[in-house]
Design a protein around this motif. Structure first.
Motif, PDB file in Angstrom:
ATOM      1  N   PRO A  67       0.829  -1.215   0.000  1.00  0.00           N
ATOM      2  CA  PRO A  67       0.000   0.000   0.000  1.00  0.00           C
ATOM      3  C   PRO A  67       0.860   1.261   0.000  1.00  0.00           C
ATOM      4  O   PRO A  67       0.991   1.972   1.002  1.00  0.00           O
ATOM      5  CB  PRO A  67      -0.814  -0.137   1.291  1.00  0.00           C
ATOM      6  N   LEU A  68       1.423   1.543  -1.145  1.00  0.00           N
ATOM      7  CA  LEU A  68       2.397   2.614  -1.327  1.00  0.00           C
ATOM      8  C   LEU A  68       2.125   3.286  -2.666  1.00  0.00           C
ATOM      9  O   LEU A  68       1.812   2.608  -3.650  1.00  0.00           O
ATOM     10  CB  LEU A  68       3.819   2.039  -1.318  1.00  0.00           C
ATOM     11  N   THR A  69       2.243   4.601  -2.712  1.00  0.00           N
ATOM     12  CA  THR A  69       2.156   5.337  -3.971  1.00  0.00           C
ATOM     13  C   THR A  69       3.540   5.804  -4.383  1.00  0.00           C
ATOM     14  O   THR A  69       4.237   6.455  -3.595  1.00  0.00           O
ATOM     15  CB  THR A  69       1.227   6.556  -3.843  1.00  0.00           C
ATOM     16  N   LEU A  70       3.949   5.454  -5.583  1.00  0.00           N
ATOM     17  CA  LEU A  70       5.124   6.061  -6.200  1.00  0.00           C
ATOM     18  C   LEU A  70       4.655   7.334  -6.881  1.00  0.00           C
ATOM     19  O   LEU A  70       3.779   7.292  -7.754  1.00  0.00           O
ATOM     20  CB  LEU A  70       5.743   5.119  -7.230  1.00  0.00           C
ATOM     21  N   ALA A  71       5.202   8.492  -6.480  1.00  0.00           N
ATOM     22  CA  ALA A  71       4.787   9.781  -7.030  1.00  0.00           C
ATOM     23  C   ALA A  71       5.954  10.415  -7.789  1.00  0.00           C
ATOM     24  O   ALA A  71       7.034  10.598  -7.231  1.00  0.00           O
ATOM     25  CB  ALA A  71       4.317  10.712  -5.921  1.00  0.00           C
ATOM     26  N   VAL A  72       5.705  10.752  -9.044  1.00  0.00           N
ATOM     27  CA  VAL A  72       6.726  11.351  -9.901  1.00  0.00           C
ATOM     28  C   VAL A  72       6.142  12.599 -10.539  1.00  0.00           C
ATOM     29  O   VAL A  72       5.054  12.552 -11.128  1.00  0.00           O
ATOM     30  CB  VAL A  72       7.180  10.375 -11.010  1.00  0.00           C
ATOM     31  N   ILE A  73       6.838  13.736 -10.432  1.00  0.00           N
ATOM     32  CA  ILE A  73       6.414  14.942 -11.135  1.00  0.00           C
ATOM     33  C   ILE A  73       7.223  15.038 -12.422  1.00  0.00           C
ATOM     34  O   ILE A  73       8.423  14.767 -12.434  1.00  0.00           O
ATOM     35  CB  ILE A  73       6.562  16.207 -10.263  1.00  0.00           C
ATOM     36  N   THR A  74       6.546  15.400 -13.515  1.00  0.00           N
ATOM     37  CA  THR A  74       7.194  15.340 -14.818  1.00  0.00           C
ATOM     38  C   THR A  74       6.895  16.559 -15.673  1.00  0.00           C
ATOM     39  O   THR A  74       5.885  17.241 -15.502  1.00  0.00           O
ATOM     40  CB  THR A  74       6.732  14.096 -15.602  1.00  0.00           C
ATOM     41  N   VAL A 134      -2.191   9.279 -14.412  1.00  0.00           N
ATOM     42  CA  VAL A 134      -1.633  10.597 -14.709  1.00  0.00           C
ATOM     43  C   VAL A 134      -2.613  11.685 -14.310  1.00  0.00           C
ATOM     44  O   VAL A 134      -3.802  11.633 -14.668  1.00  0.00           O
ATOM     45  CB  VAL A 134      -1.272  10.735 -16.200  1.00  0.00           C
ATOM     46  N   VAL A 135      -2.112  12.666 -13.555  1.00  0.00           N
ATOM     47  CA  VAL A 135      -2.873  13.863 -13.217  1.00  0.00           C
ATOM     48  C   VAL A 135      -2.124  15.052 -13.809  1.00  0.00           C
ATOM     49  O   VAL A 135      -0.915  15.197 -13.599  1.00  0.00           O
ATOM     50  CB  VAL A 135      -3.005  14.035 -11.689  1.00  0.00           C
ATOM     51  N   GLU A 136      -2.812  15.880 -14.553  1.00  0.00           N
ATOM     52  CA  GLU A 136      -2.179  17.064 -15.142  1.00  0.00           C
ATOM     53  C   GLU A 136      -2.377  18.262 -14.225  1.00  0.00           C
ATOM     54  O   GLU A 136      -3.470  18.516 -13.730  1.00  0.00           O
ATOM     55  CB  GLU A 136      -2.741  17.330 -16.531  1.00  0.00           C
ATOM     56  N   GLN A 137      -1.267  18.974 -13.991  1.00  0.00           N
ATOM     57  CA  GLN A 137      -1.288  20.140 -13.118  1.00  0.00           C
ATOM     58  C   GLN A 137      -0.256  21.127 -13.628  1.00  0.00           C
ATOM     59  O   GLN A 137       0.928  20.791 -13.739  1.00  0.00           O
ATOM     60  CB  GLN A 137      -0.969  19.742 -11.672  1.00  0.00           C
ATOM     61  N   ALA A 138      -0.681  22.340 -13.947  1.00  0.00           N
ATOM     62  CA  ALA A 138       0.267  23.374 -14.363  1.00  0.00           C
ATOM     63  C   ALA A 138       1.317  23.558 -13.277  1.00  0.00           C
ATOM     64  O   ALA A 138       1.052  23.386 -12.079  1.00  0.00           O
ATOM     65  CB  ALA A 138      -0.467  24.686 -14.636  1.00  0.00           C
ATOM     66  N   TRP A 139       2.527  23.921 -13.689  1.00  0.00           N
ATOM     67  CA  TRP A 139       3.674  23.974 -12.790  1.00  0.00           C
ATOM     68  C   TRP A 139       3.464  24.961 -11.659  1.00  0.00           C
ATOM     69  O   TRP A 139       3.112  26.130 -11.869  1.00  0.00           O
ATOM     70  CB  TRP A 139       4.914  24.335 -13.576  1.00  0.00           C
ATOM     71  N   GLY A 174       8.421  22.427  -4.628  1.00  0.00           N
ATOM     72  CA  GLY A 174       7.781  22.099  -3.354  1.00  0.00           C
ATOM     73  C   GLY A 174       6.270  22.009  -3.465  1.00  0.00           C
ATOM     74  O   GLY A 174       5.661  20.997  -3.087  1.00  0.00           O
ATOM     75  N   PRO A 175       5.607  23.066  -3.986  1.00  0.00           N
ATOM     76  CA  PRO A 175       4.147  22.997  -4.126  1.00  0.00           C
ATOM     77  C   PRO A 175       3.681  21.861  -5.035  1.00  0.00           C
ATOM     78  O   PRO A 175       2.640  21.245  -4.768  1.00  0.00           O
ATOM     79  CB  PRO A 175       3.803  24.371  -4.728  1.00  0.00           C
ATOM     80  N   GLN A 176       4.448  21.560  -6.091  1.00  0.00           N
ATOM     81  CA  GLN A 176       4.042  20.477  -6.989  1.00  0.00           C
ATOM     82  C   GLN A 176       4.095  19.127  -6.273  1.00  0.00           C
ATOM     83  O   GLN A 176       3.228  18.277  -6.447  1.00  0.00           O
ATOM     84  CB  GLN A 176       4.938  20.463  -8.232  1.00  0.00           C
ATOM     85  N   ARG A 177       5.124  18.932  -5.447  1.00  0.00           N
ATOM     86  CA  ARG A 177       5.217  17.679  -4.696  1.00  0.00           C
ATOM     87  C   ARG A 177       4.106  17.586  -3.647  1.00  0.00           C
ATOM     88  O   ARG A 177       3.544  16.500  -3.418  1.00  0.00           O
ATOM     89  CB  ARG A 177       6.591  17.556  -4.038  1.00  0.00           C
ATOM     90  N   ASN A 178       3.792  18.702  -3.002  1.00  0.00           N
ATOM     91  CA  ASN A 178       2.696  18.675  -2.034  1.00  0.00           C
ATOM     92  C   ASN A 178       1.357  18.406  -2.715  1.00  0.00           C
ATOM     93  O   ASN A 178       0.500  17.700  -2.169  1.00  0.00           O
ATOM     94  CB  ASN A 178       2.648  19.995  -1.258  1.00  0.00           C
ATOM     95  N   PHE A 179       1.171  18.951  -3.918  1.00  0.00           N
ATOM     96  CA  PHE A 179      -0.045  18.638  -4.676  1.00  0.00           C
ATOM     97  C   PHE A 179      -0.100  17.145  -4.987  1.00  0.00           C
ATOM     98  O   PHE A 179      -1.155  16.511  -4.852  1.00  0.00           O
ATOM     99  CB  PHE A 179      -0.083  19.450  -5.971  1.00  0.00           C
ATOM    100  N   ALA A 180       1.034  16.579  -5.395  1.00  0.00           N
ATOM    101  CA  ALA A 180       1.067  15.141  -5.688  1.00  0.00           C
ATOM    102  C   ALA A 180       0.671  14.325  -4.462  1.00  0.00           C
ATOM    103  O   ALA A 180      -0.030  13.314  -4.575  1.00  0.00           O
ATOM    104  CB  ALA A 180       2.454  14.737  -6.179  1.00  0.00           C
ATOM    105  N   SER A 181       1.103  14.764  -3.271  1.00  0.00           N
ATOM    106  CA  SER A 181       0.742  14.054  -2.042  1.00  0.00           C
ATOM    107  C   SER A 181      -0.768  14.006  -1.853  1.00  0.00           C
ATOM    108  O   SER A 181      -1.321  13.003  -1.391  1.00  0.00           O
ATOM    109  CB  SER A 181       1.391  14.723  -0.824  1.00  0.00           C
ATOM    110  N   THR A 182      -1.448  15.102  -2.207  1.00  0.00           N
ATOM    111  CA  THR A 182      -2.906  15.125  -2.043  1.00  0.00           C
ATOM    112  C   THR A 182      -3.612  14.218  -3.043  1.00  0.00           C
ATOM    113  O   THR A 182      -4.761  13.827  -2.816  1.00  0.00           O
ATOM    114  CB  THR A 182      -3.465  16.554  -2.204  1.00  0.00           C
ATOM    115  N   THR A 210       8.662  21.496   1.837  1.00  0.00           N
ATOM    116  CA  THR A 210       8.694  22.954   1.935  1.00  0.00           C
ATOM    117  C   THR A 210       8.113  23.548   0.662  1.00  0.00           C
ATOM    118  O   THR A 210       8.064  22.897  -0.390  1.00  0.00           O
ATOM    119  CB  THR A 210      10.135  23.457   2.118  1.00  0.00           C
ATOM    120  N   GLU A 211       7.699  24.795   0.745  1.00  0.00           N
ATOM    121  CA  GLU A 211       7.045  25.444  -0.398  1.00  0.00           C
ATOM    122  C   GLU A 211       8.035  26.108  -1.352  1.00  0.00           C
ATOM    123  O   GLU A 211       7.632  26.895  -2.213  1.00  0.00           O
ATOM    124  CB  GLU A 211       6.038  26.487   0.111  1.00  0.00           C
ATOM    125  N   ALA A 212       9.310  25.812  -1.235  1.00  0.00           N
ATOM    126  CA  ALA A 212      10.319  26.439  -2.088  1.00  0.00           C
ATOM    127  C   ALA A 212      10.081  26.092  -3.554  1.00  0.00           C
ATOM    128  O   ALA A 212       9.693  24.970  -3.888  1.00  0.00           O
ATOM    129  CB  ALA A 212      11.713  25.980  -1.673  1.00  0.00           C
TER     130      ALA A 212
END
Length: 271
Positions: free
Chosen positions: A5-12, A54-59, A63-71, A146-148
């Motif tokens: 029960p693990l999610t691999l999260a990759v931002i691309t 795949v979830v599409e999200q403008a850049w 930091g914020p992109q990774r936090n979005f991926a967590s949600t 962090t939000e950097a």
């Protein structure tokens, strides 16, 4: 391998050449999630072909992109890799054996070790490229990025677990890739500094390059990796100096922020 029960999260963004290798290296993840920032190559199609949702999200910034991926993850435990990274078979085996106990406990995160391939082969001595310790596995209720905009880090309280086998990082396939990344990362870092009102401190500029070069070449043992060590030390020092010069320009000429954003976007560097 049995799914955990693990999610691999990759931002691309435009990672068609390497995203498949990254996704395939984690066969035990119950979910593979790719958050794509509007790629215009085949990244999305390749990711889906290798089992990713795949979830599409403008850049938003790293930091914020990774936090979005967590949600967006379906599981509380998340493994974060970049598209140019992948698990070694040894680490995949170690994680499959160790994750059940980790997930049953109250640890907030786990440290993984990253090994860097540079100019086509692993660095042997340069310390940031040999066994670099990074928090990349975490429980999203106990840790947050962090939000950097760039050089983000995972924040958590308590003691993190640690795994010993490495994951691999193909660091900038060519020096052309590296120079484009320098332009992008410097721009993001300088925008963070602007938001914080950091003073430019140009008196430091003449000292930055030699200090950064000697730190990497001598103290971090780049000198033992031959000419590759010289090159990687030079590029690191050049980045350290360039971002300070660029920040001074932003302060001296505020119009340069928008001007640079336009030209970088035109060349596919800025998102």
């Amino acid at each position: 391998m049995a799914a955990l029960p693990l999610t691999l999260a990759v931002i691309t963004h435009n990672e068609a050449d390497c995203i498949g290798r990254c996704l395939d290296s984690v066969p035990f993840a119950a979910e593979k999630l790719v958050v794509d920032s509007l790629s215009d190559d085949d990244t999305v199609a390749v990711a889906r072909a290798h089992g990713a949702r795949v979830v599409e999200q403008a850049w938003l910034g790293f930091g914020p992109q990774r936090n979005f991926a967590s949600t967006q993850a379906s599981h509380d435990w998340i493994l974060v890799l970049d598209a140019d990274e992948y698990l070694s078979p040894e680490l995949a085996k170690e994680l499959q054996e160790g994750l059940p106990a980790l997930m049953a406990g109250d640890a907030p995160a786990a440290i993984l070790r990253r090994r860097t391939l540079y100019m086509g082969k692993p660095m042997r001595w340069y310390r940031p490229a040999v066994g670099e310790r990074l928090a990349r596995l975490y429980h999203r209720g106990r840790a947050r990025w962090t939000e950097a905009r760039v050089h983000e880090s995972l924040r958590y309280e308590g003691r993190a677990a640690e795994f010993r086998a490495p994951f691999e990082h193909v660091n900038n396939p060519t020096l052309a890739h590296k120079q484009l990344k320098v332009l992008r990362y410097a721009e993001l870092k300088c925008r963070d500094w602007l938001d914080k009102g950091k003073p430019a401190r140009m008196w430091q500029a003449p000292l930055v390059y030699p200090a950064a070069f000697l730190k990497d070449y001598l103290l971090r043992l780049g000198c033992l990796d031959g000419w590759r060590g010289f090159v990687i030390s030079h590029t690191a020092a050049s980045y350290a100096l360039y971002k300070r010069l660029r920040y001074y320009e932003m302060k001296a000429n505020p119009d340069s922020v928008a001007q640079a954003a336009r030209v970088l976007k035109r060349h596919g560097v800025d998102r």
